[in-house]
Scaffold this active site. Structure first.
Site, mmCIF file in Angstrom:
data_model
loop_
_atom_site.group_PDB
_atom_site.id
_atom_site.type_symbol
_atom_site.label_atom_id
_atom_site.label_comp_id
_atom_site.label_asym_id
_atom_site.label_seq_id
_atom_site.Cartn_x
_atom_site.Cartn_y
_atom_site.Cartn_z
ATOM 1 N N PHE A 136 0.570 -1.017 0.178
ATOM 2 C CA PHE A 136 -0.326 -0.331 0.127
ATOM 3 C C PHE A 136 0.995 0.937 0.269
ATOM 4 O O PHE A 136 2.282 1.331 0.524
ATOM 5 C CB PHE A 136 -0.850 0.098 1.096
ATOM 6 C CG PHE A 136 -1.608 1.506 1.074
ATOM 7 C CD1 PHE A 136 -3.262 0.983 -0.256
ATOM 8 C CD2 PHE A 136 -2.213 2.155 1.972
ATOM 9 C CE1 PHE A 136 -3.398 2.204 -0.407
ATOM 10 C CE2 PHE A 136 -2.754 3.725 1.665
ATOM 11 C CZ PHE A 136 -2.868 2.923 0.330
ATOM 12 N N ARG A 394 -5.037 3.511 -9.298
ATOM 13 C CA ARG A 394 -4.794 2.901 -8.991
ATOM 14 C C ARG A 394 -3.434 1.637 -9.325
ATOM 15 O O ARG A 394 -3.931 0.782 -10.381
ATOM 16 C CB ARG A 394 -5.891 1.877 -7.856
ATOM 17 C CG ARG A 394 -6.339 2.313 -6.875
ATOM 18 C CD ARG A 394 -5.580 3.130 -5.309
ATOM 19 N NE ARG A 394 -4.838 4.083 -5.334
ATOM 20 C CZ ARG A 394 -4.007 4.238 -4.564
ATOM 21 N NH1 ARG A 394 -4.138 4.464 -3.426
ATOM 22 N NH2 ARG A 394 -2.929 5.768 -4.814
HETATM 23 C C1 P71 Z 1 -7.782 4.282 0.876
HETATM 24 C C2 P71 Z 1 -6.803 5.649 1.934
HETATM 25 C C3 P71 Z 1 -6.692 6.679 1.385
HETATM 26 C C4 P71 Z 1 -5.255 6.785 0.904
HETATM 27 C C5 P71 Z 1 -3.994 6.964 0.882
HETATM 28 C C6 P71 Z 1 -2.785 7.366 0.146
HETATM 29 C C7 P71 Z 1 -3.542 7.411 -1.190
HETATM 30 C C8 P71 Z 1 -5.301 7.655 -0.776
HETATM 31 C C9 P71 Z 1 -5.839 7.649 0.117
HETATM 32 C C10 P71 Z 1 -5.531 4.279 3.389
HETATM 33 C C11 P71 Z 1 -4.857 3.036 4.132
HETATM 34 C C12 P71 Z 1 -5.316 2.243 3.368
HETATM 35 C C13 P71 Z 1 -4.495 0.809 3.810
HETATM 36 C C14 P71 Z 1 -5.004 -0.437 3.861
HETATM 37 C C15 P71 Z 1 -2.996 2.300 5.378
HETATM 38 C C16 P71 Z 1 -3.556 3.453 5.076
HETATM 39 C C17 P71 Z 1 -3.118 4.342 5.355
HETATM 40 N N1 P71 Z 1 -6.123 4.767 2.345
HETATM 41 N N2 P71 Z 1 -3.172 1.096 4.694
HETATM 42 O O1 P71 Z 1 -7.303 3.461 0.304
HETATM 43 O O2 P71 Z 1 -5.545 1.927 2.903
HETATM 44 O O3 P71 Z 1 -3.960 5.424 6.458
HETATM 45 O O4 P71 Z 1 -5.174 7.258 5.183
HETATM 46 O O5 P71 Z 1 -5.338 6.824 7.624
HETATM 47 O O6 P71 Z 1 -2.926 7.435 6.644
HETATM 48 O O7 P71 Z 1 -8.439 5.663 0.042
HETATM 49 P P1 P71 Z 1 -4.559 6.402 6.181
#
Ligand code: P71
Length: 469
Positions: A136, A394
């Site tokens: 990720f 993505r």
């Molecule tokens: C999602 C997000 C938010 C995001 C983050 C980075 C780029 C685009 C969008 C965040 C995650 C996630 C996993 C599996 C950690 C984070 C970070 N996802 N692990 O899917 O999916 O958490 O955003 O609260 O800092 O849109 P955070």
């Protein structure tokens, strides 16, 4: 003449079921004309992250922090204990994490990446490897910034959008063996296991796989940490697909899953139904002590970690609500409803449909584009233009550049994500989304790609700018 209209349940040969809540407060949406959207898109450099939300009709950028809180969570917000130290809400949160995830020691953080920062700095020695079931973006970056070397150990099928497997998020133990043979177990910081796997299309990890990985870790003296961001959704797939779990509750499955871990980090903005918040929790006291000490440098005191007391209270309540079986069934059911419409119409996407989103397969939308012409970014732009729906790239943009060679990382998957916020949109919104995807698919032949004209150094997808070719 048309057939008698049938409900969705009837079409599937069962009684319909619906969301276990009703709507108490609404937020009006703005609908725009195509000309307005063309202007907004150009101003945003063809990057949906740079659109203003007022220019968006149905916002499927992310399921992160975009959920609707319950009346109970809002009531909890009024009970925020905004003491600098020892807030009552921290203890409530700690109790909830112990009860539902089973970890002893909790450090709250402002969101997931704050937790990733703490655990990466505390558990990686520079030069060590960090095998993970696909990367990720923020997770890998924090591991790399702590000196770790990310290695992908997910099963091969995960990289094939047309492979229909039940647990495409699983770790391939042969890949772990190969890594140990090459570098030795001492060079592995820990295994970074995500469930479900976001970049693989929200694909789940089986309980059997986690047990096997745990046994492997015990044999080699390697720790196992979970990215628990969507572990509740993962539990739903175990309940549905894995022998022996049909009669177990989501809460029971989650707790069993976590019992194989040395600890976990969480972006509570997803499963836990809050707009902000995260945590890291472990069973090992010295590791906890290190993170509890670091959090005061980067986030705030260890009993608030960058959050207000009221945010911790909403998170504690949301954590409990998130594991209710009826909630998770309707949440994933809505994602599947959209998926079934698109599948029926032959729209290319990542299959089977995962927990939090539909991932459109941009390579198959636009075979005329090379990956360097950013097919998934292009598809997100076309969707916005068609209907004001905001999706997220993505693919190659998200994958960034190789830290040593400086070339683009070229992921096999080139996907555009339609991410469904929890408890926010209705089935009618899903119909509108499906029809827009179909319109964009039908118009696919005329599409040309994009060129990147501005590229920031870190997590470039957030702020990169493009121009049409
Ligand atoms: C999602 C997000 C938010 C995001 C983050 C980075 C780029 C685009 C969008 C965040 C995650 C996630 C996993 C599996 C950690 C984070 C970070 N996802 N692990 O899917 O999916 O958490 O955003 O609260 O800092 O849109 P955070």
């Amino acid at each position: 003449m048309t057939d008698t209209p049938r409900t969705f349940g009837q079409q599937l040969g069962r009684r319909s079921w619906a969301e276990p809540w009703k709507i108490k407060m609404v937020e009006p949406l703005t609908m725009s004309e195509r000309g307005d959207r063309a202007r907004a898109l150009e101003e945003a450099g063809y990057n949906t992250f740079l659109l203003r939300s007022r220019d968006v009709y149905i916002d499927l950028l992310t399921d992160s922090g975009t959920s609707a809180m319950s009346d109970r969570q809002w009531a909890g917000m009024m009970r925020g204990d905004e003491a600098y130290a020892g807030s009552e809400n921290f203890y409530h949160l700690e109790e909830a994490i112990r009860k539902y995830y089973g970890f002893k020691y909790l450090v709250p953080t402002h969101q997931g990446r704050g937790a990733e920062h703490l655990i990466s700095r505390s558990a990686i020695t520079p030069g060590q490897y960090v095998p993970g079931n696909m990367y990720f973006t923020t997770t890998r970056l924090h591991q790399e910034m702590a000196g770790g070397i990310f290695t992908d150990v997910i099963v091969d099928e995960a990289h094939d959008p047309q492979h229909r497997g039940d647990f495409k998020g699983n770790i391939d133990l042969a890949k772990l063996d190969a890594l140990v043979a090459k570098v030795g177990a001492a060079a592995i910081a820990y295994i970074s296991l995500a469930a479900t796997v976001n970049m693989a299309g929200g694909q789940p990890v089986s309980m059997a796989n986690v047990k096997a990985v745990r046994a492997w870790c015990d044999r080699h003296g390697v720790r196992l940490f979970l990215d628990a961001t969507r572990a509740v959704e993962n539990a739903f797939f175990i309940q549905e697909r894995e022998p022996g779990y049909a009669d177990r509750s989501i809460a029971q499955i989650l707790l069993e899953f976590c019992s194989f871990m040395d600890g976990a980090w969480m972006s509570a903005k997803k499963d836990s139904l809050v707009n902000i918040g995260g945590w890291v929790a472990v069973n090992d006291f010295p590791l906890f002590e290190e993170m509890r000490n670091l959090v005061v440098v980067f986030e705030g005191l260890h009993t608030y970690g960058g959050l207000a007391g009221r945010d911790m209270e909403a998170m504690a309540i949301g954590t409990a609500e998130s594991v209710e079986d009826a909630h998770i069934r309707s949440r994933i059911g809505q994602v599947r409803y959209l998926g079934m419409l698109l599948e029926e119409w032959g729209i290319p996407m990542m299959e089977p449909v995962g927990g939090h989103a539909i991932f459109l397969d941009a390579r198959r939308f636009y075979p005329q584009l090379t990956q360097d012409q950013f097919p998934a970014q292009t598809l997100a732009a076309e969707l916005y233009l068609d209907s004001g729906i905001r999706a997220m790239e993505r693919g190659i943009v998200s994958a960034g550049r190789n830290a040593t060679t400086g070339d683009h990382n070229r992921p096999k998957l080139e996907l555009t994500r339609l991410t469904i916020p929890r408890r926010v949109y209705t089935q009618a919104h899903m119909d509108v989304v499906a029809e827009s995807v179909k319109a964009v698919y039908d118009a696919r032949a005329a599409v040309r790609g994009l060129r990147m004209e501005y590229e920031p150094r870190y997590l470039r997808f957030f702020q990169a700018r493009f121009v049409p070719l």
